[in-house]
Scaffold this motif. Structure first.
Motif, PDB file in Angstrom:
ATOM      1  N   THR A 312       0.805  -1.222   0.000  1.00 12.99           N
ATOM      2  CA  THR A 312       0.000   0.000   0.000  1.00 12.99           C
ATOM      3  C   THR A 312       0.835   1.268   0.000  1.00 12.99           C
ATOM      4  OG1 THR A 312      -1.787  -1.136   1.186  1.00 12.99           O
ATOM      5  CG2 THR A 312      -1.822   1.271   1.228  1.00 12.99           C
ATOM      6  N   LEU A 313       1.924   1.274   0.765  1.00  9.91           N
ATOM      7  CA  LEU A 313       2.708   2.487   0.952  1.00  9.91           C
ATOM      8  C   LEU A 313       4.020   2.437   0.181  1.00  9.91           C
ATOM      9  CD1 LEU A 313       2.198   2.916   4.796  1.00  9.91           C
ATOM     10  CD2 LEU A 313       0.966   4.071   2.956  1.00  9.91           C
ATOM     11  N   PRO A 314       4.414   3.542  -0.428  1.00  4.96           N
ATOM     12  CA  PRO A 314       5.662   3.565  -1.199  1.00  4.96           C
ATOM     13  C   PRO A 314       6.884   3.492  -0.296  1.00  4.96           C
ATOM     14  CG  PRO A 314       4.726   5.773  -1.047  1.00  4.96           C
ATOM     15  CD  PRO A 314       3.706   4.842  -0.454  1.00  4.96           C
ATOM     16  N   GLY A 315       7.887   2.780  -0.759  1.00  8.19           N
ATOM     17  CA  GLY A 315       9.159   2.748  -0.056  1.00  8.19           C
ATOM     18  C   GLY A 315       9.156   2.013   1.254  1.00  8.19           C
ATOM     19  N   VAL A 316       8.212   1.102   1.454  1.00  8.31           N
ATOM     20  CA  VAL A 316       8.159   0.314   2.686  1.00  8.31           C
ATOM     21  C   VAL A 316       8.639  -1.104   2.392  1.00  8.31           C
ATOM     22  CG1 VAL A 316       6.690  -0.651   4.497  1.00  8.31           C
ATOM     23  CG2 VAL A 316       6.289   1.671   3.665  1.00  8.31           C
ATOM     24  N   GLY A 317       9.653  -1.547   3.121  1.00 11.85           N
ATOM     25  CA  GLY A 317      10.192  -2.888   2.938  1.00 11.85           C
ATOM     26  C   GLY A 317       9.492  -3.899   3.823  1.00 11.85           C
ATOM     27  N   LEU A 318       9.814  -5.157   3.629  1.00  9.12           N
ATOM     28  CA  LEU A 318       9.194  -6.248   4.389  1.00  9.12           C
ATOM     29  C   LEU A 318      10.218  -7.338   4.647  1.00  9.12           C
ATOM     30  CD1 LEU A 318       6.685  -7.810   5.490  1.00  9.12           C
ATOM     31  CD2 LEU A 318       6.358  -8.677   3.163  1.00  9.12           C
ATOM     32  N   ILE A 319      10.314  -7.769   5.899  1.00  7.42           N
ATOM     33  CA  ILE A 319      11.111  -8.942   6.232  1.00  7.42           C
ATOM     34  C   ILE A 319      10.243  -9.891   7.038  1.00  7.42           C
ATOM     35  CG2 ILE A 319      13.356  -7.805   6.119  1.00  7.42           C
ATOM     36  CD1 ILE A 319      13.335  -7.551   9.131  1.00  7.42           C
ATOM     37  N   VAL A 320      10.471 -11.184   6.844  1.00  5.30           N
ATOM     38  CA  VAL A 320       9.634 -12.220   7.440  1.00  5.30           C
ATOM     39  C   VAL A 320      10.524 -13.237   8.148  1.00  5.30           C
ATOM     40  CG1 VAL A 320       7.877 -13.983   6.994  1.00  5.30           C
ATOM     41  CG2 VAL A 320       7.984 -11.926   5.548  1.00  5.30           C
ATOM     42  N   PRO A 321      10.231 -13.586   9.385  1.00 17.69           N
ATOM     43  CA  PRO A 321      11.030 -14.614  10.058  1.00 17.69           C
ATOM     44  C   PRO A 321      10.774 -15.986   9.432  1.00 17.69           C
ATOM     45  CG  PRO A 321       9.144 -14.012  11.414  1.00 17.69           C
ATOM     46  CD  PRO A 321       9.141 -13.074  10.241  1.00 17.69           C
ATOM     47  N   GLU A 322      11.829 -16.644   9.018  1.00 17.26           N
ATOM     48  CA  GLU A 322      11.721 -17.971   8.412  1.00 17.26           C
ATOM     49  C   GLU A 322      12.219 -19.015   9.401  1.00 17.26           C
ATOM     50  OE1 GLU A 322      10.248 -18.576   5.724  1.00 17.26           O
ATOM     51  OE2 GLU A 322      10.103 -16.586   4.798  1.00 17.26           O
ATOM     52  N   PHE A 323      11.376 -19.997   9.670  1.00 15.79           N
ATOM     53  CA  PHE A 323      11.694 -21.024  10.650  1.00 15.79           C
ATOM     54  C   PHE A 323      11.996 -22.350   9.953  1.00 15.79           C
ATOM     55  CE2 PHE A 323       9.112 -17.913  12.842  1.00 15.79           C
ATOM     56  CZ  PHE A 323       9.735 -17.787  14.074  1.00 15.79           C
ATOM     57  N   PRO A 324      12.896 -23.137  10.515  1.00 10.58           N
ATOM     58  CA  PRO A 324      13.138 -24.464   9.942  1.00 10.58           C
ATOM     59  C   PRO A 324      11.901 -25.339  10.073  1.00 10.58           C
ATOM     60  CG  PRO A 324      14.277 -24.213  12.052  1.00 10.58           C
ATOM     61  CD  PRO A 324      13.752 -22.858  11.686  1.00 10.58           C
ATOM     62  N   ASP A 325      11.803 -26.336   9.217  1.00 13.11           N
ATOM     63  CA  ASP A 325      10.635 -27.221   9.217  1.00 13.11           C
ATOM     64  C   ASP A 325      10.418 -27.895  10.566  1.00 13.11           C
ATOM     65  OD1 ASP A 325      10.224 -26.562   6.586  1.00 13.11           O
ATOM     66  OD2 ASP A 325      11.267 -28.326   5.793  1.00 13.11           O
ATOM     67  N   SER A 326      11.482 -28.095  11.308  1.00 19.46           N
ATOM     68  CA  SER A 326      11.375 -28.787  12.595  1.00 19.46           C
ATOM     69  C   SER A 326      10.895 -27.878  13.730  1.00 19.46           C
ATOM     70  CB  SER A 326      12.740 -29.364  12.975  1.00 19.46           C
ATOM     71  OG  SER A 326      13.723 -28.332  13.059  1.00 19.46           O
ATOM     72  N   ALA A 327      10.812 -26.565  13.470  1.00 19.11           N
ATOM     73  CA  ALA A 327      10.423 -25.624  14.528  1.00 19.11           C
ATOM     74  C   ALA A 327       8.940 -25.754  14.834  1.00 19.11           C
ATOM     75  CB  ALA A 327      10.751 -24.198  14.106  1.00 19.11           C
ATOM     76  N   PRO A 328       8.553 -25.681  16.099  1.00 18.70           N
ATOM     77  CA  PRO A 328       7.125 -25.743  16.463  1.00 18.70           C
ATOM     78  C   PRO A 328       6.339 -24.619  15.773  1.00 18.70           C
ATOM     79  CG  PRO A 328       8.512 -25.948  18.413  1.00 18.70           C
ATOM     80  CD  PRO A 328       9.420 -25.568  17.295  1.00 18.70           C
ATOM     81  N   LEU A 329       5.112 -24.907  15.384  1.00 16.10           N
ATOM     82  CA  LEU A 329       4.284 -23.916  14.701  1.00 16.10           C
ATOM     83  C   LEU A 329       3.902 -22.757  15.614  1.00 16.10           C
ATOM     84  CD1 LEU A 329       1.891 -26.175  12.575  1.00 16.10           C
ATOM     85  CD2 LEU A 329       3.885 -24.866  11.802  1.00 16.10           C
ATOM     86  N   THR A 330       4.080 -22.926  16.914  1.00 17.78           N
ATOM     87  CA  THR A 330       3.758 -21.841  17.849  1.00 17.78           C
ATOM     88  C   THR A 330       4.765 -20.700  17.744  1.00 17.78           C
ATOM     89  OG1 THR A 330       4.967 -23.056  19.560  1.00 17.78           O
ATOM     90  CG2 THR A 330       2.564 -23.318  19.492  1.00 17.78           C
ATOM     91  N   LEU A 331       5.921 -20.946  17.149  1.00 20.91           N
ATOM     92  CA  LEU A 331       6.920 -19.892  16.966  1.00 20.91           C
ATOM     93  C   LEU A 331       6.528 -19.062  15.752  1.00 20.91           C
ATOM     94  CD1 LEU A 331      10.223 -21.902  17.593  1.00 20.91           C
ATOM     95  CD2 LEU A 331       8.711 -20.780  19.245  1.00 20.91           C
ATOM     96  N   SER A 332       6.486 -17.735  15.926  1.00 19.59           N
ATOM     97  CA  SER A 332       5.960 -16.924  14.822  1.00 19.59           C
ATOM     98  C   SER A 332       6.696 -15.615  14.562  1.00 19.59           C
ATOM     99  CB  SER A 332       4.479 -16.603  15.081  1.00 19.59           C
ATOM    100  OG  SER A 332       4.342 -15.810  16.258  1.00 19.59           O
ATOM    101  N   ASP A 333       7.343 -15.030  15.565  1.00 14.42           N
ATOM    102  CA  ASP A 333       7.890 -13.682  15.371  1.00 14.42           C
ATOM    103  C   ASP A 333       9.410 -13.663  15.523  1.00 14.42           C
ATOM    104  OD1 ASP A 333       8.455 -13.591  18.175  1.00 14.42           O
ATOM    105  OD2 ASP A 333       6.410 -12.924  18.565  1.00 14.42           O
ATOM    106  N   PHE A 334       9.991 -12.461  15.410  1.00 18.06           N
ATOM    107  CA  PHE A 334      11.452 -12.348  15.456  1.00 18.06           C
ATOM    108  C   PHE A 334      11.998 -12.586  16.852  1.00 18.06           C
ATOM    109  CE2 PHE A 334      10.862 -10.297  11.329  1.00 18.06           C
ATOM    110  CZ  PHE A 334      11.929 -10.848  10.617  1.00 18.06           C
ATOM    111  N   ASN A 335      11.201 -12.400  17.891  1.00 21.60           N
ATOM    112  CA  ASN A 335      11.646 -12.768  19.221  1.00 21.60           C
ATOM    113  C   ASN A 335      11.764 -14.280  19.332  1.00 21.60           C
ATOM    114  OD1 ASN A 335      10.501 -13.608  22.225  1.00 21.60           O
ATOM    115  ND2 ASN A 335      12.029 -11.966  22.274  1.00 21.60           N
ATOM    116  N   ASP A 336      10.767 -14.990  18.806  1.00 20.08           N
ATOM    117  CA  ASP A 336      10.829 -16.455  18.796  1.00 20.08           C
ATOM    118  C   ASP A 336      12.041 -16.936  18.000  1.00 20.08           C
ATOM    119  OD1 ASP A 336       8.405 -16.633  20.209  1.00 20.08           O
ATOM    120  OD2 ASP A 336       7.228 -16.613  18.373  1.00 20.08           O
ATOM    121  N   LEU A 337      12.284 -16.313  16.849  1.00 21.49           N
ATOM    122  CA  LEU A 337      13.400 -16.728  15.998  1.00 21.49           C
ATOM    123  C   LEU A 337      14.727 -16.458  16.690  1.00 21.49           C
ATOM    124  CD1 LEU A 337      14.314 -17.835  13.265  1.00 21.49           C
ATOM    125  CD2 LEU A 337      14.302 -15.484  12.396  1.00 21.49           C
ATOM    126  N   THR A 338      14.834 -15.309  17.351  1.00 24.00           N
ATOM    127  CA  THR A 338      16.069 -14.985  18.070  1.00 24.00           C
ATOM    128  C   THR A 338      16.343 -16.006  19.168  1.00 24.00           C
ATOM    129  OG1 THR A 338      15.764 -12.624  17.651  1.00 24.00           O
ATOM    130  CG2 THR A 338      17.214 -13.232  19.463  1.00 24.00           C
TER     131      THR A 338
END
Length: 350
Positions: A312-338
């Motif tokens: 929607t907005l110009p010049g806005v980037g996006l990053i998404v936390p990517e989890f390994p297949d073995s990671a529990p589905l309850t993990l979702s954000d960058f705190n979980d990934l860290t």
């Protein structure tokens, strides 16, 4: 103090109202058009319910024509009351007869849209004067909603200021912060409650989010959350950019990892309002949305809403936390990934 430096939270009024969407037709489940006088109150309310579902995707199971502001959940969570409506019974004079029906308005505070509806337009060729009469009634409903919402927001504001002034800088040994492995960045503590301030771009405090030691979160009743955020860092801008995320722990993890300012928007539905307000003031500062990857939730709302901001907005980037297949589905954000990466790194060194 520079134009982009934050001042301490202060006291002020709330935001204005949103735009209208006029729904002139009646969403009756029956194929034949019949005057409202032949429909029962329950049937008209079911039509009103269907209008809500088709326009904001949600409606309460039980709708009443109380003439008062009624709230309901728009995401299935009992503590979420972003949906609202006001519905009145009404008598409209048509062809020298008093025609009974209903008028109403409704919306979702999360997306800021407001819809107005009546049960007369589908069945009667209304004159300009009659349309103006219905419009006047709906404007009365709008004024009532605005007054009630403003009163609740003002009460939340007063309560938040009192709590904030009574609180101390948050203890980094708080159980929630320890569990999330993050520091206390611009937040306070009142007893066992962490206080996360909700502010606007001028640094004005509007409310607080409380977090208990076990991680339970809530906003003060009447909190005007739309477009509000918590800034982690000393400045609203940085040459290398600014991050936008949902929760405090996620924002703290990002700040600790990269050292750049972070805007905490509190939930996925508030990312676009915060980003829009920020982009209007700081058109050239790089802004990156850090999505929650809600893999366990149908429709992945965190990722969906984050993508909406970037599209929607110009010049806005996006990053998404990517989890390994073995990671529990309850993990979702960058705190979980860290936390996951830190745990794996520890395992590799032991």
């Amino acid at each position: 103090m520079s134009a982009t430096q934050r001042k301490a939270p202060s006291v002020t009024s709330t935001r204005g109202d949103s735009k209208f969407n006029d729904l002139s037709r009646n969403y009756s489940a029956t194929a034949e058009k019949q005057p409202p006088t032949t429909l029962t109150s329950a049937e008209i309310l079911r039509n009103f319910q269907q209008v809500m579902i088709e326009n904001i995707k949600h409606a309460p199971d039980d709708i009443q024509a109380t003439g008062k502001l009624e709230r309901f959940s728009c995401n299935g969570k009992a503590d979420d009351l972003a949906g609202w409506y006001v519905c009145h019974e009404y008598h409209l004079m048509h062809n020298n007869q008093a025609c009974w029906g209903m008028v109403g308005i409704f919306g979702d505070w999360r997306n800021g849209l407001t819809f107005k509806w009546d049960s007369f337009s589908e069945f009667y060729a209304l004159s300009r004067a009659q349309r103006q009469e219905l419009e006047r009634k709906q404007q009365e409903q709008v004024a009532q909603r605005q007054a009630e919402r403003a009163a609740k927001a003002a009460n939340a504001h007063r309560q938040a200021v009192k709590m904030w002034l009574s609180a101390q800088p948050a203890n980094t040994a708080h159980p929630y912060l320890m569990r999330k492995q993050v520091g206390a960045w611009g937040i306070r503590q009142l007893g066992e409650l962490l206080l996360i301030p909700l502010c606007d771009l001028d640094g004005t405090l509007h409310s607080v989010q409380t977090i208990t030691p076990d991680g339970s979160k809530r906003f003060l009743t009447g909190t005007p959350k739309r477009g509000m955020f918590h800034l982690i860092g000393d400045s609203l801008t940085h040459p290398e950019g600014v991050y936008l995320c949902e929760g405090y722990a996620t924002g703290a993890s990002l700040y600790q990892a990269y050292g750049l300012p972070v805007l905490v928007g509190f939930d996925a539905g508030n990312l676009l309002p915060v980003a829009t307000a920020y982009r209007q003031r700081f058109a050239h500062t790089p802004l990156t949305v850090c999505a929650d990857n809600d893999r366990k939730t149908p429709g992945n709302p965190g990722l969906t809403k984050a993508r909406e901001v970037a599209a929607t907005l110009p010049g806005v980037g996006l990053i998404v936390p990517e989890f390994p297949d073995s990671a529990p589905l309850t993990l979702s954000d960058f705190n979980d990934l860290t936390a996951l990466l830190g745990s794996n790194a520890h395992k590799e060194t032991t």
